[in-house]
Design an enzyme around this catalytic site. Structure first.
Site, PDB file in Angstrom:
ATOM      1  N   ASP A  82     -80.502 -68.044  50.097  1.00 58.53           N
ATOM      2  CA  ASP A  82     -81.057 -66.879  50.795  1.00 58.53           C
ATOM      3  C   ASP A  82     -81.656 -65.940  49.755  1.00 58.53           C
ATOM      4  O   ASP A  82     -80.942 -65.183  49.094  1.00 58.53           O
ATOM      5  CB  ASP A  82     -79.969 -66.163  51.606  1.00 58.53           C
ATOM      6  CG  ASP A  82     -79.609 -66.914  52.874  1.00 58.53           C
ATOM      7  OD1 ASP A  82     -80.304 -67.899  53.198  1.00 58.53           O
ATOM      8  OD2 ASP A  82     -78.643 -66.529  53.538  1.00 58.53           O
TER       9      ASP A  82
ATOM     10  N   GLU B 270     -77.997 -72.918  62.531  1.00 60.56           N
ATOM     11  CA  GLU B 270     -77.385 -74.183  62.918  1.00 60.56           C
ATOM     12  C   GLU B 270     -76.376 -74.015  64.050  1.00 60.56           C
ATOM     13  O   GLU B 270     -75.730 -72.973  64.186  1.00 60.56           O
ATOM     14  CB  GLU B 270     -76.694 -74.800  61.699  1.00 60.56           C
ATOM     15  CG  GLU B 270     -77.666 -75.147  60.593  1.00 60.56           C
ATOM     16  CD  GLU B 270     -77.003 -75.400  59.246  1.00 60.56           C
ATOM     17  OE1 GLU B 270     -77.637 -76.045  58.399  1.00 60.56           O
ATOM     18  OE2 GLU B 270     -75.865 -74.924  59.043  1.00 60.56           O
TER      19      GLU B 270
ATOM     20  N   THR C 219     -79.520 -82.602  58.489  1.00 61.24           N
ATOM     21  CA  THR C 219     -79.812 -82.331  57.089  1.00 61.24           C
ATOM     22  C   THR C 219     -79.102 -83.320  56.153  1.00 61.24           C
ATOM     23  O   THR C 219     -78.500 -84.279  56.595  1.00 61.24           O
ATOM     24  CB  THR C 219     -79.398 -80.905  56.727  1.00 61.24           C
ATOM     25  OG1 THR C 219     -77.996 -80.776  56.982  1.00 61.24           O
ATOM     26  CG2 THR C 219     -80.139 -79.896  57.553  1.00 61.24           C
TER      27      THR C 219
ATOM     28  N   GLU D 211     -84.059 -83.101  57.405  1.00 62.57           N
ATOM     29  CA  GLU D 211     -84.400 -82.145  56.354  1.00 62.57           C
ATOM     30  C   GLU D 211     -83.618 -82.534  55.102  1.00 62.57           C
ATOM     31  O   GLU D 211     -82.555 -83.138  55.192  1.00 62.57           O
ATOM     32  CB  GLU D 211     -84.002 -80.705  56.736  1.00 62.57           C
ATOM     33  CG  GLU D 211     -84.734 -80.128  57.921  1.00 62.57           C
ATOM     34  CD  GLU D 211     -84.268 -78.709  58.242  1.00 62.57           C
ATOM     35  OE1 GLU D 211     -83.413 -78.185  57.487  1.00 62.57           O
ATOM     36  OE2 GLU D 211     -84.731 -78.154  59.235  1.00 62.57           O
TER      37      GLU D 211
ATOM     38  N   LEU E  29     -81.098 -79.870  49.524  1.00 60.63           N
ATOM     39  CA  LEU E  29     -81.315 -79.262  48.215  1.00 60.63           C
ATOM     40  C   LEU E  29     -82.740 -79.570  47.758  1.00 60.63           C
ATOM     41  O   LEU E  29     -83.296 -80.606  48.112  1.00 60.63           O
ATOM     42  CB  LEU E  29     -80.330 -79.818  47.186  1.00 60.63           C
ATOM     43  CG  LEU E  29     -78.847 -79.548  47.424  1.00 60.63           C
ATOM     44  CD1 LEU E  29     -77.998 -80.358  46.446  1.00 60.63           C
ATOM     45  CD2 LEU E  29     -78.543 -78.064  47.284  1.00 60.63           C
TER      46      LEU E  29
END
Length: 587
Positions: free
Chosen positions: A209, A293, A453, A491, A494
């Site tokens: 973030d 999520e 992910t 996705e 990292l």
């Protein structure tokens, strides 16, 4: 001095996000493991053997590819001849091509019919602060140049977070779409599709973030009056990333319920951007919890509360969740089970065997009480998803967009019996129970896409003592979505720029798992994230080759070396364009 796009667009994403984690993935402490990943030489990467059988034909035939002549005719007359030739030779479309002509995609038509094209389209996540607090596009020249570069590489589109805390910040029902209107028009100009994320969570507090965007002011005011609107753990610690789902249907936000607020926001988005829906905006990803999520905030990294690979903690101790638990216990004839959640489940950074509740032998998770509690806890999360999806599918019905939901890839301690980190996050997945099939079935009822992910991760890259197993987890999710007949999108968790990670994404996106239909692939892949490192020459060359391979699909027979050579030629020929984009950032 030669200009370098990575240098010029260094301001695009602020500080480089070297250890970004967007889902329930490992923290920066584990990022060092990634940087030391073994880089496999190109010569060692597998190519299909000459005599190897091709995959059976798709059940739904792909569209006939455009001929080279047609592609040439579509090139923008304003594009320089050498760049046009390079794009044509490489098989990408003009950076200025319109959205109607974009490449490999799954276009969902009216009436639920879909038109399938070969391959997996690649999207790229935009910086979290693409829109400023003043509701304008952040670093506009850099953004414009970068979108141009992405399109030239054959990227299908971009993912944009539409922050509740920015748009409806000042007062209930007062929406300011300023920056998003401009950004979406930029995407349309460059012929890029858009995945718009309805981000009903706070930005800030998790790894990756890079900025702070709190919930709307008027929402935080209500939380200050009633702290139980926030998720709460057994020690009374509040989490302000996302409103507790325990109050979903209660009029706690100045006369509206949280679900009504989410629905009103999505309806206002639809009405304001209806001219772009189904054309430029092709997907609405509906935020369901922290980091967008569908989960509980069980592993908060703010203030060091949780660190990878801790088991996390249950988030059911606000008065609204406890009220629901009490009612469920009474309905089950066990009122003594309804006064509190488990208090023997350890702390955020414990390991399963450190706790009475999660230990493999005689753990509370595998008792009648544990089964009751975990069933209630996970069902509350599923009900939350049902409520918001019901609103979303109704609001966007007939708009020509897909609806998707993001599910966290919680791969640590996956090899244990209890799967403690998944349980605290709300996924009732253990060695004896499939926790992802119920989620997939819930999404199937609403025709939504399951977005998952950690697609780029391999088991051996992770700390073995924590029994991490991202590959096994991805396989389980692929099987669950296949059984529920739900489209699966992916996705990376990292930032990765190496062929080894790209090869893993290609393998995972092909969905070549036991029992999967031979023609099935992921419906899309979203790459994390557009930042200065992506435009480094070596990273950019590998990324261009990766996009090409993804678009060719699972039936492609060409190896990495061949595609890399094409990518290198393409990057070399288009270098003047990249430099021109960099120069534009100077003015």
């Amino acid at each position: 001095m030669a200009l370098n796009l990575a240098h010029q667009i260094g301001s695009l994403a602020g500080t480089q996000i070297a250890a970004e984690v967007t889902t329930g993935e490992q923290s920066s402490s584990a990022t060092a493991n990634v940087s030391g990943v073994r880089k496999v030489p190109l010569a060692n990467l597998r190519c299909n053997a000459p005599g190897e059988a091709l995959s059976p034909p798709m059940l739904t035939p792909p569209l006939t590819p455009r001929s080279a002549a047609n592609r040439s005719a579509m090139m923008s007359p304003s594009l320089r001849p050498d760049l046009s030739a390079a794009c044509q030779a490489y098989g990408t479309l003009s950076p200025l091509e319109t959205a109607e002509e974009s490449s490999a995609s799954v276009a969902w038509k009216e009436g639920g019919k879909k038109e399938e094209k070969k391959g997996v389209p690649v999207y790229v996540m935009m910086p979290l602060d693409s829109v400023t607090n003043g509701n304008t596009v952040n670093r506009k020249k850099a953004m414009n140049a970068s979108l141009h570069a992405l399109k030239s590489a054959g990227v299908e589109g971009i993912m944009i977070d539409v922050w509740w805390g920015l748009v409806e910040r000042e007062a209930p029902g007062a929406y300011n779409w300023g920056g998003y209107a401009e950004l979406l028009e930029m995407a349309k100009k460059h012929g890029l599709k858009v995945q718009a994320v309805m981000s009903f969570h706070q930005c800030g507090g998790n790894v990756g973030d890079s900025c702070t965007i709190p919930l709307p002011k008027w929402v935080t005011e209500e939380i200050e009056k009633d702290p139980d609107l926030a998720y709460t753990d057994q020690w009374g610690r509040r989490n302000y990333e996302y409103l507790s789902l325990g109050c979903d249907t209660l009029p706690v936000l100045k006369g509206r319920t949280p679900v009504q607020c989410y629905a009103d926001f999505m309806r206002a988005f639809r009405d304001n951007f209806k001219h772009l829906l189904g054309d430029t905006i092709v997907e609405i990803q509906v935020g369901m919890g922290p980091a967008g999520e569908l989960r509980y905030p069980s592993y908060p990294e703010a203030n060091g509360t949780w660190k990878f690979p801790g088991i996390g903690a249950f988030q059911c101790f606000d008065k609204y969740m406890l009220s629901s638990l009490k009612a469920a216990a009474e309905a089950a004839g066990k009122p003594e089970w309804g006064s509190t959640g488990p208090t023997d489940a350890g702390h955020y950074n414990n390991w399963p065997e450190d706790t009475p509740f999660f230990k493999k032998e005689g753990g509370g998770w595998n008792t009648p009480y544990g089964e009751f509690f975990l069933t209630w806890y996970s069902q509350m999360l599923l009900d939350h998803g049902e409520r918001i999806l019901s609103s979303a599918t109704s609001i966007f019905d007939g708009a020509g967009v897909k609806i998707s939901v993001k599910v966290a890839g919680i791969h640590w301690h996956y090899g244990t019996r209890s799967h403690a980190p998944e349980l605290t996050a709300g996924y009732y997945n253990t060695r004896y129970r499939d926790g992802y099939l119920p989620i997939a079935q819930m999404l199937a009822r609403h025709g939504a896409v399951f977005n998952f992910t950690c697609i780029e991760m391999r088991d051996h890259e992770q700390p073995q003592d924590a029994l991490c197993a991202p590959e096994k987890l991805v396989k389980q999710v692929a099987l669950a979505t296949g059984a529920a007949q739900v489209p699966l999108a992916g996705e990376n968790a990292l930032p990765r720029y190496d062929e080894y990670a790209h090869e893993q994404i290609l393998q995972a996106s092909s969905l070549n798992v036991d029992g999967s239909p031979v023609d099935r692939e992921m419906c899309a892949f979203t790459y994390l994230r557009m930042n200065p490192s992506l435009f480094h020459p070596d990273n950019w060359r590998r990324f261009v080759a990766f996009v090409k391979k993804m678009k060719e699909g699972k039936g492609a027979r060409r190896c990495w070396e061949e595609v890399e050579r094409e990518a290198e030629q393409f990057v070399h020929v288009t270098q003047p364009f990249i430099q021109e984009a960099a120069v534009a950032l100077m003015h």
